[in-house]
Motif scaffolding. Structure first.
Motif, PDB file in Angstrom:
ATOM      1  N   THR A  95       0.836  -1.205   0.000  1.00 53.45           N
ATOM      2  CA  THR A  95       0.000   0.000   0.000  1.00 53.45           C
ATOM      3  C   THR A  95       0.867   1.249   0.000  1.00 53.45           C
ATOM      4  O   THR A  95       0.608   2.194  -0.759  1.00 53.45           O
ATOM      5  CB  THR A  95      -0.949  -0.007   1.213  1.00 53.45           C
ATOM      6  OG1 THR A  95      -1.761  -1.183   1.133  1.00 53.45           O
ATOM      7  CG2 THR A  95      -1.826   1.222   1.238  1.00 53.45           C
ATOM      8  N   SER A  98       2.324   1.717  -3.386  1.00 58.37           N
ATOM      9  CA  SER A  98       1.376   2.198  -4.397  1.00 58.37           C
ATOM     10  C   SER A  98       1.144   3.700  -4.301  1.00 58.37           C
ATOM     11  O   SER A  98       0.767   4.327  -5.289  1.00 58.37           O
ATOM     12  CB  SER A  98       0.051   1.444  -4.283  1.00 58.37           C
ATOM     13  OG  SER A  98      -0.643   1.826  -3.120  1.00 58.37           O
ATOM     14  N   THR A  99       1.417   4.291  -3.152  1.00 57.26           N
ATOM     15  CA  THR A  99       1.194   5.731  -2.994  1.00 57.26           C
ATOM     16  C   THR A  99       2.270   6.565  -3.675  1.00 57.26           C
ATOM     17  O   THR A  99       2.070   7.759  -3.865  1.00 57.26           O
ATOM     18  CB  THR A  99       1.119   6.147  -1.500  1.00 57.26           C
ATOM     19  OG1 THR A  99       2.389   5.930  -0.893  1.00 57.26           O
ATOM     20  CG2 THR A  99       0.026   5.397  -0.769  1.00 57.26           C
ATOM     21  N   GLN A 105       6.594   0.727  -7.771  1.00 52.85           N
ATOM     22  CA  GLN A 105       6.136  -0.450  -8.525  1.00 52.85           C
ATOM     23  C   GLN A 105       6.995  -1.691  -8.307  1.00 52.85           C
ATOM     24  O   GLN A 105       6.459  -2.782  -8.151  1.00 52.85           O
ATOM     25  CB  GLN A 105       6.022  -0.137 -10.015  1.00 52.85           C
ATOM     26  CG  GLN A 105       5.322  -1.233 -10.799  1.00 52.85           C
ATOM     27  CD  GLN A 105       3.903  -1.483 -10.317  1.00 52.85           C
ATOM     28  OE1 GLN A 105       3.128  -0.546 -10.162  1.00 52.85           O
ATOM     29  NE2 GLN A 105       3.568  -2.738 -10.067  1.00 52.85           N
ATOM     30  N   ALA A 108       5.793  -3.254  -5.126  1.00 52.83           N
ATOM     31  CA  ALA A 108       4.490  -3.887  -5.300  1.00 52.83           C
ATOM     32  C   ALA A 108       4.626  -5.218  -6.037  1.00 52.83           C
ATOM     33  O   ALA A 108       3.989  -6.211  -5.673  1.00 52.83           O
ATOM     34  CB  ALA A 108       3.542  -2.944  -6.034  1.00 52.83           C
TER      35      ALA A 108
END
Length: 121
Positions: A95, A98-99, A105, A108
């Motif tokens: 999370t 992703s911000t 990336q 993630a």
């Protein structure tokens, strides 16, 4: 090829229980080596890569987000972490990643890889 793969060599056709989805056809020739497969990383390797990526990303984050990463790392890296605890920690760092868009990336992606290895996607 005793692992159940199907293959065709010359005029002989062999079919087995194709458990891994491979279908190999070889028509004559010399020096045939068969299939070269890339092995998926082991869980410890994937976690090591995630830790490395998190260390790189951490310097780009606000202090509160960096603290979430610091708080999550013990649950991610410990082999004795409860599955739910590790899962929560992985989701927390994904999370945060992703911000920050494209910068996060790789983190993630690494989390997704680990979740796949854990079988909890």
């Amino acid at each position: 090829m005793s692992n159940g793969s199907s293959y065709h060599y010359g005029d002989n056709i062999h079919h087995g229980n194709n458990v891994n989805g491979d279908n190999v056809n070889m028509y004559g020739g010399t020096g045939n080596t068969g299939i070269v497969k890339q092995q998926a990383p082991s869980l410890p390797e994937a976690i090591g890569e995630l830790v490395r990526l998190l260390q790189e990303l951490r310097g780009e984050l606000a202090p509160a987000s960096a603290q979430v990463i610091d708080d999550s790392l013990p649950a991610i890296t410990s082999a004795t972490s409860a599955p739910q605890e590790r899962h929560r920690a992985l989701i927390a760092v994904a999370t945060i990643a992703s911000t920050v868009g494209a910068l996060g990336q790789p983190v993630a992606d690494a989390v997704d890889k680990i979740l796949g290895l854990l079988g909890v996607r």
